[in-house]
Design a protein around this motif. Structure first.
Motif, PDB file in Angstrom:
ATOM      1  N   PRO A 196      13.260  -2.922  -3.860  1.00 53.86           N
ATOM      2  CA  PRO A 196      13.449  -1.498  -3.547  1.00 53.86           C
ATOM      3  C   PRO A 196      12.926  -1.117  -2.167  1.00 53.86           C
ATOM      4  N   MET A 197      11.776  -1.704  -1.782  1.00 53.84           N
ATOM      5  CA  MET A 197      11.231  -1.430  -0.453  1.00 53.84           C
ATOM      6  C   MET A 197      12.177  -1.943   0.632  1.00 53.84           C
ATOM      7  N   ALA A 198      12.724  -3.141   0.445  1.00 46.58           N
ATOM      8  CA  ALA A 198      13.657  -3.697   1.425  1.00 46.58           C
ATOM      9  C   ALA A 198      14.918  -2.837   1.517  1.00 46.58           C
ATOM     10  N   ARG A 199      15.402  -2.352   0.371  1.00 44.57           N
ATOM     11  CA  ARG A 199      16.591  -1.492   0.397  1.00 44.57           C
ATOM     12  C   ARG A 199      16.316  -0.197   1.152  1.00 44.57           C
ATOM     13  N   THR A 200      15.131   0.352   0.969  1.00 47.64           N
ATOM     14  CA  THR A 200      14.770   1.564   1.704  1.00 47.64           C
ATOM     15  C   THR A 200      14.679   1.279   3.190  1.00 47.64           C
ATOM     16  N   PHE A 201      14.067   0.162   3.546  1.00 44.74           N
ATOM     17  CA  PHE A 201      13.904  -0.208   4.956  1.00 44.74           C
ATOM     18  C   PHE A 201      15.255  -0.395   5.625  1.00 44.74           C
ATOM     19  N   LEU A 202      16.216  -0.923   4.878  1.00 46.35           N
ATOM     20  CA  LEU A 202      17.552  -1.167   5.429  1.00 46.35           C
ATOM     21  C   LEU A 202      18.451   0.061   5.360  1.00 46.35           C
ATOM     22  N   GLY A 203      17.965   1.139   4.779  1.00 45.51           N
ATOM     23  CA  GLY A 203      18.754   2.369   4.692  1.00 45.51           C
ATOM     24  C   GLY A 203      19.737   2.388   3.545  1.00 45.51           C
ATOM     25  N   ILE A 204      19.630   1.418   2.618  1.00 46.01           N
ATOM     26  CA  ILE A 204      20.532   1.368   1.465  1.00 46.01           C
ATOM     27  C   ILE A 204      20.126   2.419   0.438  1.00 46.01           C
ATOM     28  N   ASN A 205      18.826   2.530   0.199  1.00 44.35           N
ATOM     29  CA  ASN A 205      18.276   3.542  -0.691  1.00 44.35           C
ATOM     30  C   ASN A 205      17.384   4.483   0.100  1.00 44.35           C
ATOM     31  N   GLY A 206      17.000   5.575  -0.535  1.00 45.16           N
ATOM     32  CA  GLY A 206      16.206   6.574   0.156  1.00 45.16           C
ATOM     33  C   GLY A 206      14.716   6.347   0.038  1.00 45.16           C
ATOM     34  N   GLY A 207      14.007   6.953   0.973  1.00 43.93           N
ATOM     35  CA  GLY A 207      12.559   7.089   0.910  1.00 43.93           C
ATOM     36  C   GLY A 207      12.259   8.563   1.124  1.00 43.93           C
ATOM     37  N   TRP A 208      11.191   9.067   0.512  1.00 39.71           N
ATOM     38  CA  TRP A 208      10.966  10.505   0.569  1.00 39.71           C
ATOM     39  C   TRP A 208       9.519  10.829   0.866  1.00 39.71           C
ATOM     40  N   VAL A 209       9.351  12.055   1.353  1.00 41.94           N
ATOM     41  CA  VAL A 209       8.063  12.728   1.385  1.00 41.94           C
ATOM     42  C   VAL A 209       8.312  14.170   0.953  1.00 41.94           C
ATOM     43  N   PRO A 210       7.295  14.861   0.456  1.00 40.81           N
ATOM     44  CA  PRO A 210       7.496  16.282   0.163  1.00 40.81           C
ATOM     45  C   PRO A 210       7.877  17.052   1.433  1.00 40.81           C
ATOM     46  N   SER A 211       8.670  18.096   1.264  1.00 38.72           N
ATOM     47  CA  SER A 211       9.058  18.898   2.426  1.00 38.72           C
ATOM     48  C   SER A 211       7.848  19.543   3.088  1.00 38.72           C
ATOM     49  N   SER A 212       6.755  19.674   2.342  1.00 35.07           N
ATOM     50  CA  SER A 212       5.503  20.189   2.908  1.00 35.07           C
ATOM     51  C   SER A 212       4.793  19.142   3.760  1.00 35.07           C
ATOM     52  N   HIS A 213       5.279  17.867   3.677  1.00 38.03           N
ATOM     53  CA  HIS A 213       4.655  16.718   4.342  1.00 38.03           C
ATOM     54  C   HIS A 213       3.215  16.531   3.855  1.00 38.03           C
ATOM     55  N   ARG A 214       3.035  16.803   2.602  1.00 36.82           N
ATOM     56  CA  ARG A 214       1.725  16.661   1.963  1.00 36.82           C
ATOM     57  C   ARG A 214       1.931  15.929   0.644  1.00 36.82           C
ATOM     58  N   ASN A 215       1.680  14.623   0.641  1.00 37.88           N
ATOM     59  CA  ASN A 215       1.941  13.807  -0.539  1.00 37.88           C
ATOM     60  C   ASN A 215       1.070  14.186  -1.728  1.00 37.88           C
ATOM     61  N   GLN A 216      -0.002  14.904  -1.478  1.00 36.63           N
ATOM     62  CA  GLN A 216      -0.895  15.326  -2.546  1.00 36.63           C
ATOM     63  C   GLN A 216      -0.275  16.393  -3.448  1.00 36.63           C
ATOM     64  N   ASP A 217       0.797  17.042  -2.985  1.00 39.40           N
ATOM     65  CA  ASP A 217       1.352  18.194  -3.699  1.00 39.40           C
ATOM     66  C   ASP A 217       1.642  17.920  -5.167  1.00 39.40           C
ATOM     67  N   ILE A 218       2.294  16.800  -5.454  1.00 39.81           N
ATOM     68  CA  ILE A 218       2.706  16.556  -6.836  1.00 39.81           C
ATOM     69  C   ILE A 218       1.491  16.413  -7.757  1.00 39.81           C
ATOM     70  N   TYR A 219       0.431  15.828  -7.246  1.00 39.81           N
ATOM     71  CA  TYR A 219      -0.753  15.635  -8.087  1.00 39.81           C
ATOM     72  C   TYR A 219      -1.516  16.938  -8.281  1.00 39.81           C
ATOM     73  N   ASP A 220      -1.501  17.796  -7.276  1.00 44.82           N
ATOM     74  CA  ASP A 220      -2.102  19.119  -7.473  1.00 44.82           C
ATOM     75  C   ASP A 220      -1.327  19.910  -8.525  1.00 44.82           C
ATOM     76  N   ASN A 221       0.001  19.759  -8.527  1.00 51.98           N
ATOM     77  CA  ASN A 221       0.817  20.452  -9.520  1.00 51.98           C
ATOM     78  C   ASN A 221       0.620  19.864 -10.925  1.00 51.98           C
ATOM     79  N   ILE A 222       0.452  18.553 -10.986  1.00 57.50           N
ATOM     80  CA  ILE A 222       0.140  17.924 -12.273  1.00 57.50           C
ATOM     81  C   ILE A 222      -1.202  18.429 -12.792  1.00 57.50           C
ATOM     82  N   ALA A 223      -2.172  18.538 -11.894  1.00 52.75           N
ATOM     83  CA  ALA A 223      -3.493  19.018 -12.290  1.00 52.75           C
ATOM     84  C   ALA A 223      -3.413  20.431 -12.856  1.00 52.75           C
TER      85      ALA A 223
END
Length: 483
Positions: free
Chosen positions: A224-251
């Motif tokens: 999966p990492m290789a596919r993302t690196f090659l542009g075959i699959n996607g890689g994401w970050v939150p639009s806020s550019h704050r990866n902590q967001d999802i865990y704060d929402n889980i909390a």
């Protein structure tokens, strides 16, 4: 004795609903102030533990308690907020790789996703042992990197179902190619041009990953990492550019079903259930009684000490060393704004891409924005490292660069560590002979023993979305079937 009677009575009537899962309790022998009854107690609120807590409680109507030693959820997801600009900088987890049902899980928590933006930086290749730039080093061309990664992906896909989302599908007779040294594998298939990219993305965490088994490199830099690196699959970050967001929402969702800044003092694990003695940062004692225990933290000696391992567990876990790593955000006037200094041995000149830094090493100083640089450090596989020692080593690396004239003089000023965290965890790799002797069958045979289940890096790849899918496909069905 009173606790034992309470526990026995609760397990005996496990099918009877309990209206109040927390009762006041005080016993002089244990100094416990509360007893909490749950279906599942979860140790560790990182990617795998937080995900499992949500799914068990919200999707399967099981009562849970999540015990986390930090003051927040997310584990190795770290976000630094610049105090002047207010800009967020993710220095623990860079981005999320497309895999399984991950995108739906983000959507569930109202976290919108975008493709990660990559800065165009001036990259210098420098031998950090001498501080000197590499004269004559030829980085692989983009075309050659793409060609090598495409070949790598084609091979990795042959083994993907064996390795992902966990080792539970490994056959009894493991393909010998997975048990060869990665450097030999690279030479066999002509993958040299891919090595610098693999090293900088994930390989640095393995130390000299040319000496690692292909099995483990294909976990760190998987299909999966290789596919993302090659542009075959996607890689994401939150639009806020704050990866902590999802865990704060889980909390927020889990609310009082999380105990923060909590330490496990002792456990009693039996076929009929578990008891845990917990202390929070206020010194309060809490006794947790649960039908099942889910362990999601790294299986380091310190972490597992309260579990009172069985002989079978100890025989398996003791074969592992530590994977020592630190990451952080640093600032210093000598570091090059809009630049990255990559640690590359002089022996890599001109195209010896399998020449990798010897551990311990600083991987790179990478410009992030404002005055901030991300720094990555890999230590030896021992317990002799600490945050101060790793910071000292990183400071020394900058001093060597300055003494060689590669960066301006430090003028005696040390690095400012705006953020710096310990990513030391289990180096859950064993020799080819141990793998051949059925190591992973023995590892997975521990699931469910003494009412205990496991998730996390030791059981699959370290990447968030793959950890979640391991939970979905393997861990949760087994745990639920046991309740």
């Amino acid at each position: 004795m009173f606790i034992g009677l309470l526990v026995s009575a609760w397990f005996a009537s496990a099918a009877i609903p309990i209206s109040d899962d927390t009762v006041s309790f005080k016993n002089a022998a244990t100094s416990a102030e509360r007893v909490i009854y749950k279906d599942v107690a979860i140790l560790g609120g990182g990617a795998s533990g937080s995900h499992a807590a949500v799914r068990l409680r919200e999707d399967y109507n099981k009562s849970i308690i999540l015990i986390e030693k930090q003051a927040n959820l997310g584990g190795h997801v770290e976000t630094y907020i610049d105090p002047i600009s207010g800009a967020p900088y993710d220095y623990g987890v860079n981005s999320y790789t497309e895999y399984g049902g991950a995108k739906a899980f983000f959507t569930r928590f109202n976290v919108s996703l975008v493709s990660p933006a990559r800065k165009t930086l001036n990259t210098s290749y420098v031998d950090f042992t001498t501080g000197k730039p590499l004269i004559g080093y030829q980085r692989p061309t983009s075309a050659n990197v793409t060609m090598a990664l495409t070949k790598y992906l084609k091979i990795a896909e042959q083994y993907e179902s064996m390795l992902l989302p966990g080792y539970f599908n490994l056959p009894s007779e493991i393909p010998e190619e997975l048990l060869t040294k990665f450097s030999d594998f690279v030479a066999k298939y002509g993958l040299e041009a891919a090595v610098p990219s693999i090293q900088q993305v994930t390989g640095f965490a393995l130390g000299n990953f040319g000496e690692e088994l292909v099995l483990y490199v294909m976990q760190e830099f998987n299909a999966p990492m290789a596919r993302t690196f090659l542009g075959i699959n996607g890689g994401w970050v939150p639009s806020s550019h704050r990866n902590q967001d999802i865990y704060d929402n889980i909390a927020t969702l889990l609310g009082n079903d999380v105990l923060y800044s909590a330490t496990v003092l002792s456990t009693e694990r039996h076929d009929t259930g578990v008891e845990l003695s917990i202390q929070n940062d206020k010194g309060e004692m809490i006794r947790i009684v649960a039908k099942k225990l889910l362990v999601s933290f790294g299986l380091t000696p310190d972490n597992v000490a309260p579990l009172k391992l069985s002989k079978a567990e100890n025989d398996v876990f003791s074969t592992w060393n530590l994977s020592t790593g630190y990451c952080g955000i640093v600032t210093h006037p000598s570091l090059p704004i809009n630049g990255t200094l990559v640690n590359t041995p002089a022996s890599a000149v001109p195209t010896n891409y399998l020449a990798l830094p010897a551990i311990p090493f600083v991987t790179r100083f990478e410009y992030m924005g404002d005055k901030n640089f991300r720094v990555l450090f890999t230590g030896t596989h021992s317990a002799n490292w600490s945050i101060p020692k790793a910071q000292s080593y990183t400071n020394e690396a900058l001093s060597i660069l300055a003494a060689a004239g590669t960066v301006p003089s430090t003028n005696g000023i040390s690095l400012n560590f705006a953020a710096f965290t310990d990513h030391t965890t289990t180096h859950s790799h064993v020799s080819a002979d141990i793998v051949r002797a059925g190591f992973y069958k023995k590892l997975y045979a521990l699931q469910g023993e003494r009412s205990t289940f496991y998730t996390g890096r030791a059981w699959t790849s370290q990447f968030t979305t793959i950890l979640w899918e391991y939970n979905n496909q393997y861990l949760l069905p087994k745990l639920l079937a046991s309740l």
